[in-house]
Scaffold this motif. Structure first.
Motif, PDB file in Angstrom:
ATOM      1  N   PRO A  76       0.807  -1.225  -0.076  1.00 33.48           N
ATOM      2  CA  PRO A  76       0.396   0.342  -0.043  1.00 33.48           C
ATOM      3  C   PRO A  76       1.078   1.085   0.091  1.00 33.48           C
ATOM      4  CG  PRO A  76       0.003  -0.852   2.376  1.00 33.48           C
ATOM      5  CD  PRO A  76       0.643  -1.988   1.409  1.00 33.48           C
ATOM      6  N   ASN A 108      -2.910   3.048  -1.507  1.00 31.21           N
ATOM      7  CA  ASN A 108      -3.435   3.009  -0.477  1.00 31.21           C
ATOM      8  C   ASN A 108      -5.010   3.528  -1.181  1.00 31.21           C
ATOM      9  OD1 ASN A 108      -3.171   1.908   2.628  1.00 31.21           O
ATOM     10  ND2 ASN A 108      -1.747   3.911   2.573  1.00 31.21           N
ATOM     11  N   SER A 132      -2.375  -5.452   0.117  1.00 28.76           N
ATOM     12  CA  SER A 132      -2.434  -4.045   0.342  1.00 28.76           C
ATOM     13  C   SER A 132      -3.938  -3.795   0.273  1.00 28.76           C
ATOM     14  CB  SER A 132      -2.212  -3.303  -0.959  1.00 28.76           C
ATOM     15  OG  SER A 132      -2.268  -3.918  -1.872  1.00 28.76           O
TER      16      SER A 132
END
Length: 346
Positions: A76, A108, A132
């Motif tokens: 992420p 993200n 992620s």
């Protein structure tokens, strides 16, 4: 003339020189398909290929066979220090197996994550390690819809749709809570990670349950939700916490970055760490012991996380019998006590 010398000889070139079709040349050069052509054709094609300097393109062959000897990994945030050690561990393992690791960053952002996973699958990676995932994540669905071997590590979706490798969040929070409780703290707060990320939700649930186990009423164990797993979010969450619960003597943050933001805000309002407020993190990211106030936290078993992820992924790639159904592996964290925690003031 130099361009002709540097030109790569292809199957089409060999076929043109012999006056036969490219597919016949391909069959003659493929051990799996040589039974489809005569021995005379095989001999003729092999001789001409050698004369012309033809060599097979290994990447093209891999693409045709559906194997590229590459593994995709998605994380992420490259700026979060917890992920590089995991990437390094997985890269070491995949390299030993003769595979190349291709890394993608999602920032993200679910839309970006979906685009990145589409690119990885378009490159025909043999499998994907996803670090992620959001709790509800279209990237997981996309991988599964395309039949791509997939392992989720550390952050996972809500249902067990593919193999998962996790850290026991409840055990980690328990170790931190017990440590603070034994020091004498009875006003212990939690700065929780975002609800849409599995580790944020599971650590919050664990904290609430464990506070109840230790018979601390909700007012003595308040929870403040951070908007992200970042220092800035930790700082804002701590500001909100202090406005409502200035009596807090200890804070368990859902990750180390939140804990660092917490310490920054506490010091900004004149609180001494750990004399006035003890602070703990979660993850044990690199270099925490080098900080001005070394952080008490729980350490993730990075070697095991990497090893289990690669084992499970290659079990899927090789279609081993024991990988027919999604599996979940839960690994144990370890308490690391440093100088950010001490007994509360009397």
């Amino acid at each position: 003339m130099d361009n002709d010398k540097n030109k790569r000889i292809t199957v089409k070139d060999v076929a043109a020189a012999l006056g036969i079709s490219p597919s016949t040349v391909s069959r003659a050069l493929s051990p799996e398909k040589q039974h489809l052509v005569s021995d005379r054709v095989i001999e003729m094609v092999e001789k001409k290929s050698e004369e012309m300097g033809y060599t097979a393109n290994p990447m093209a062959t891999a693409l045709k066979r559906g194997a590229t000897k590459t593994i995709g990994m998605m994380i992420p945030d490259i700026l979060n220090p917890i992920f590089p050690p995991l990437v390094h561990e997985i890269q070491q393992l995949t390299n030993k197996l003769g595979y190349t690791l291709t890394l993608a960053y999602t920032e993200n952002n679910q839309a970006l994550a979906l685009e990145e996973v589409k690119r990885l699958i378009a490159r025909n990676v043999d499998g994907i390690i996803l670090a992620s995932a959001f709790r509800k994540d279209p990237t997981v669905d996309y991988c599964l819809d395309h039949g791509k071997p997939l392992v989720q590590v550390n952050r996972v979706i809500d249902n067990l749709a593919s193999d998962q490798v996790l850290v026991d969040d409840r055990e980690g929070i328990y170790q931190l809570f017990e440590h603070l409780y034994k020091l004498g703290h009875r006003h212990i707060a939690h700065i929780a990670g975002p609800n849409e990320i599995s580790s944020g939700l599971s650590r919050r649930h664990a904290f609430i349950s464990i506070a109840d186990m230790f018979e601390l009423p909700p007012d003595n164990a308040p929870v403040v939700l951070a908007s992200a797993f970042t220092e800035a979010a930790g700082k804002l969450a701590t500001k909100s916490l202090l406005e409502k619960h200035p009596e807090v003597t200890a804070v368990i943050a859902a990750n180390d970055l939140l804990a660092l933001g917490c310490i920054e805000e506490l010091e900004a309002v004149g609180k001494a760490i750990p004399k006035d407020v003890s602070v703990t993190g979660f993850n044990d990211m690199p270099y925490l012991d080098w900080f001005r106030i070394p952080l008490t936290t729980v350490s993730l078993p990075q070697t095991q996380l990497g090893d289990q992820s690669v084992r499970m992924l290659f079990g899927q790639i090789r279609k081993e019998s024991d990988s027919a159904f999604p599996r979940k592996v839960l690994l144990q964290p370890r308490l690391v006590v440093r100088k950010s925690t001490t007994k509360p003031r009397k």
